[in-house]
Scaffold this motif. Structure first.
Motif, mmCIF file in Angstrom:
data_model
loop_
_atom_site.group_PDB
_atom_site.id
_atom_site.type_symbol
_atom_site.label_atom_id
_atom_site.label_comp_id
_atom_site.label_asym_id
_atom_site.label_seq_id
_atom_site.Cartn_x
_atom_site.Cartn_y
_atom_site.Cartn_z
ATOM 1 N N ARG A 9 8.013 15.881 -2.572
ATOM 2 C CA ARG A 9 8.531 17.244 -2.697
ATOM 3 C C ARG A 9 9.318 17.643 -1.443
ATOM 4 O O ARG A 9 10.385 18.246 -1.534
ATOM 5 C CB ARG A 9 7.372 18.213 -2.938
ATOM 6 C CG ARG A 9 7.751 19.401 -3.791
ATOM 7 C CD ARG A 9 6.572 20.095 -4.429
ATOM 8 N NE ARG A 9 5.733 20.773 -3.471
ATOM 9 C CZ ARG A 9 4.458 20.471 -3.214
ATOM 10 N NH1 ARG A 9 3.882 19.475 -3.860
ATOM 11 N NH2 ARG A 9 3.759 21.147 -2.342
ATOM 12 N N ILE A 10 8.774 17.287 -0.281
ATOM 13 C CA ILE A 10 9.442 17.618 0.976
ATOM 14 C C ILE A 10 10.775 16.880 1.094
ATOM 15 O O ILE A 10 11.798 17.464 1.471
ATOM 16 C CB ILE A 10 8.532 17.289 2.176
ATOM 17 C CG1 ILE A 10 7.349 18.259 2.229
ATOM 18 C CG2 ILE A 10 9.318 17.359 3.487
ATOM 19 C CD1 ILE A 10 6.270 17.872 3.233
ATOM 20 N N LEU A 11 10.780 15.589 0.770
ATOM 21 C CA LEU A 11 12.007 14.807 0.894
ATOM 22 C C LEU A 11 13.076 15.280 -0.086
ATOM 23 O O LEU A 11 14.262 15.336 0.250
ATOM 24 C CB LEU A 11 11.708 13.322 0.705
ATOM 25 C CG LEU A 11 10.933 12.678 1.855
ATOM 26 C CD1 LEU A 11 10.457 11.278 1.472
ATOM 27 C CD2 LEU A 11 11.779 12.626 3.125
ATOM 28 N N THR A 12 12.664 15.617 -1.290
ATOM 29 C CA THR A 12 13.613 16.157 -2.272
ATOM 30 C C THR A 12 14.208 17.460 -1.762
ATOM 31 O O THR A 12 15.428 17.681 -1.839
ATOM 32 C CB THR A 12 12.914 16.375 -3.625
ATOM 33 O OG1 THR A 12 12.450 15.114 -4.113
ATOM 34 C CG2 THR A 12 13.872 16.986 -4.642
ATOM 35 N N ALA A 13 13.350 18.329 -1.230
ATOM 36 C CA ALA A 13 13.815 19.609 -0.672
ATOM 37 C C ALA A 13 14.740 19.378 0.512
ATOM 38 O O ALA A 13 15.765 20.053 0.651
ATOM 39 C CB ALA A 13 12.619 20.460 -0.256
ATOM 40 N N ALA A 14 14.394 18.426 1.361
ATOM 41 C CA ALA A 14 15.224 18.135 2.535
ATOM 42 C C ALA A 14 16.615 17.674 2.111
ATOM 43 O O ALA A 14 17.619 18.122 2.682
ATOM 44 C CB ALA A 14 14.551 17.076 3.401
ATOM 45 N N CYS A 15 16.694 16.801 1.111
ATOM 46 C CA CYS A 15 17.995 16.350 0.609
ATOM 47 C C CYS A 15 18.827 17.540 0.147
ATOM 48 O O CYS A 15 20.026 17.638 0.459
ATOM 49 C CB CYS A 15 17.813 15.357 -0.540
ATOM 50 S SG CYS A 15 17.155 13.743 -0.055
ATOM 51 N N GLU A 16 18.212 18.440 -0.591
ATOM 52 C CA GLU A 16 18.928 19.602 -1.111
ATOM 53 C C GLU A 16 19.421 20.500 0.021
ATOM 54 O O GLU A 16 20.584 20.919 0.038
ATOM 55 C CB GLU A 16 18.015 20.402 -2.046
ATOM 56 C CG GLU A 16 17.654 19.668 -3.330
ATOM 57 C CD GLU A 16 16.566 20.371 -4.124
ATOM 58 O OE1 GLU A 16 16.085 21.436 -3.677
ATOM 59 O OE2 GLU A 16 16.192 19.844 -5.196
ATOM 60 N N VAL A 17 18.538 20.804 0.977
ATOM 61 C CA VAL A 17 18.891 21.730 2.052
ATOM 62 C C VAL A 17 19.939 21.131 2.989
ATOM 63 O O VAL A 17 20.885 21.815 3.394
ATOM 64 C CB VAL A 17 17.626 22.160 2.838
ATOM 65 C CG1 VAL A 17 18.003 23.014 4.046
ATOM 66 C CG2 VAL A 17 16.673 22.929 1.932
ATOM 67 N N ILE A 18 19.801 19.855 3.325
ATOM 68 C CA ILE A 18 20.786 19.210 4.201
ATOM 69 C C ILE A 18 22.148 19.186 3.530
ATOM 70 O O ILE A 18 23.173 19.463 4.153
ATOM 71 C CB ILE A 18 20.335 17.786 4.588
ATOM 72 C CG1 ILE A 18 19.084 17.844 5.480
ATOM 73 C CG2 ILE A 18 21.464 17.043 5.324
ATOM 74 C CD1 ILE A 18 18.381 16.500 5.630
ATOM 75 N N ALA A 19 22.173 18.861 2.238
ATOM 76 C CA ALA A 19 23.438 18.814 1.501
ATOM 77 C C ALA A 19 24.089 20.191 1.432
ATOM 78 O O ALA A 19 25.312 20.313 1.524
ATOM 79 C CB ALA A 19 23.209 18.266 0.098
ATOM 80 N N GLU A 20 23.284 21.237 1.271
ATOM 81 C CA GLU A 20 23.822 22.598 1.150
ATOM 82 C C GLU A 20 24.251 23.182 2.492
ATOM 83 O O GLU A 20 25.273 23.864 2.582
ATOM 84 C CB GLU A 20 22.767 23.524 0.535
ATOM 85 C CG GLU A 20 22.471 23.257 -0.924
ATOM 86 C CD GLU A 20 21.241 24.017 -1.402
ATOM 87 O OE1 GLU A 20 20.755 24.918 -0.681
ATOM 88 O OE2 GLU A 20 20.757 23.703 -2.501
ATOM 89 N N THR A 21 23.438 22.930 3.528
ATOM 90 C CA THR A 21 23.587 23.650 4.786
ATOM 91 C C THR A 21 24.203 22.814 5.900
ATOM 92 O O THR A 21 24.860 23.343 6.786
ATOM 93 C CB THR A 21 22.199 24.166 5.260
ATOM 94 O OG1 THR A 21 21.589 24.862 4.171
ATOM 95 C CG2 THR A 21 22.319 25.082 6.453
ATOM 96 N N GLY A 22 23.978 21.510 5.856
ATOM 97 C CA GLY A 22 24.401 20.648 6.947
ATOM 98 C C GLY A 22 23.254 20.415 7.907
ATOM 99 O O GLY A 22 22.464 21.326 8.166
ATOM 100 N N PHE A 23 23.170 19.205 8.449
ATOM 101 C CA PHE A 23 22.025 18.846 9.284
ATOM 102 C C PHE A 23 21.921 19.726 10.519
ATOM 103 O O PHE A 23 20.829 20.142 10.919
ATOM 104 C CB PHE A 23 22.098 17.378 9.704
ATOM 105 C CG PHE A 23 20.989 16.986 10.638
ATOM 106 C CD1 PHE A 23 19.707 16.787 10.149
ATOM 107 C CD2 PHE A 23 21.215 16.847 11.999
ATOM 108 C CE1 PHE A 23 18.663 16.452 11.009
ATOM 109 C CE2 PHE A 23 20.190 16.508 12.852
ATOM 110 C CZ PHE A 23 18.917 16.306 12.360
ATOM 111 N N GLU A 24 23.046 20.015 11.156
ATOM 112 C CA GLU A 24 23.003 20.757 12.415
ATOM 113 C C GLU A 24 22.474 22.180 12.241
ATOM 114 O O GLU A 24 21.948 22.770 13.182
ATOM 115 C CB GLU A 24 24.394 20.795 13.063
ATOM 116 C CG GLU A 24 24.937 19.425 13.434
ATOM 117 C CD GLU A 24 24.012 18.637 14.360
ATOM 118 O OE1 GLU A 24 23.339 19.263 15.207
ATOM 119 O OE2 GLU A 24 23.969 17.401 14.234
ATOM 120 N N LYS A 25 22.594 22.726 11.039
ATOM 121 C CA LYS A 25 22.181 24.125 10.823
ATOM 122 C C LYS A 25 20.794 24.264 10.210
ATOM 123 O O LYS A 25 20.265 25.367 10.161
ATOM 124 C CB LYS A 25 23.198 24.829 9.916
ATOM 125 C CG LYS A 25 24.554 25.010 10.566
ATOM 126 C CD LYS A 25 25.482 25.757 9.635
ATOM 127 C CE LYS A 25 26.847 25.951 10.279
ATOM 128 N NZ LYS A 25 27.790 26.607 9.355
#
Length: 199
Positions: A9-25
């Motif tokens: 669940r965490i990894l799926t969420a991380a993929c979504e958030v990184i793709a939407e927001t960008g790693f630096e943010k």
């Protein structure tokens, strides 16, 4: 089992958030909220943003590979290779998200040595994925013999080039023209029809 489910669940969420927001943010809190877990639990599984990012990239690639190789032992080698080529491009919303993750990886790898090494390793896995399908087809007699490593490098290079232009919504490049062009090179090297197989 619950621990594995939580990590998934965490990894799926991380993929979504990184793709939407960008790693630096991104902040760990953002991923925790998306995953429906506490920040403390997120830190228990992933103590740094960097570790979360690299595991999210690995998770994303592993899920794509599992989908493509689901019937690799019984499907014709050309069908498997065609699936791989499709999955190397942003052909659907999930793969579009994967491409956004790759773009984040490339940018970070230019500035961070650990990420650069990780990115090179991931490319090695992609190369092995393509090469494995080609070798399988040669071994069964479905494909003509060819320089497997050279063809695998070409497929990845063409996929990256077309993929970037598709992500930029370049009006001169369509998904169909990208797939047709890549498959034409594959077909010529392996003695296959120029029409990419369905499936």
């Amino acid at each position: 089992m619950r621990t594995a489910d939580t990590r998934e669940r965490i990894l799926t969420a991380a993929c979504e958030v990184i793709a939407e927001t960008g790693f630096e943010k991104i902040r760990m809190r953002m991923v925790a909220e998306r995953a429906g877990v506490s920040t403390a639990l997120l830190h228990y599984h992933f103590d740094t943003r960097e570790k979360l990012f690299t595991e999210a990239m690995t998770h994303s690639f592993a899920n794509t590979a599992v989908d493509v190789d689901r019937d690799a032992e019984t499907a014709p080698a050309a069908v498997i290779l065609g699936r791989i080529v499709r999955n190397l491009l942003p052909t659907d919303p999930v793969l579009h998200q994967d491409w956004r993750l790759w773009q984040e990886l490339w940018v970070r790898a230019l500035r961070d040595e650990t990420t650069r090494v990780f990115a090179v390793d991931l490319y090695g896995q992609l190369h092995a994925w393509v090469a494995g399908a080609v070798r399988r087809g040669i071994a069964t007699g479905e494909f003509a013999a060819t320089d497997v490593d050279d063809l695998s490098t070409l497929v990845l290079s063409l996929s990256d080039g077309y993929g970037i232009r598709l992500m930029l919504r370049d009006p001169t490049v369509t998904l169909d023209t990208a797939l047709t062009s890549i498959w034409r090179h594959v077909a010529a090297a392996l003695g296959l029809p120029e029409t990419m197989p369905a499936g």
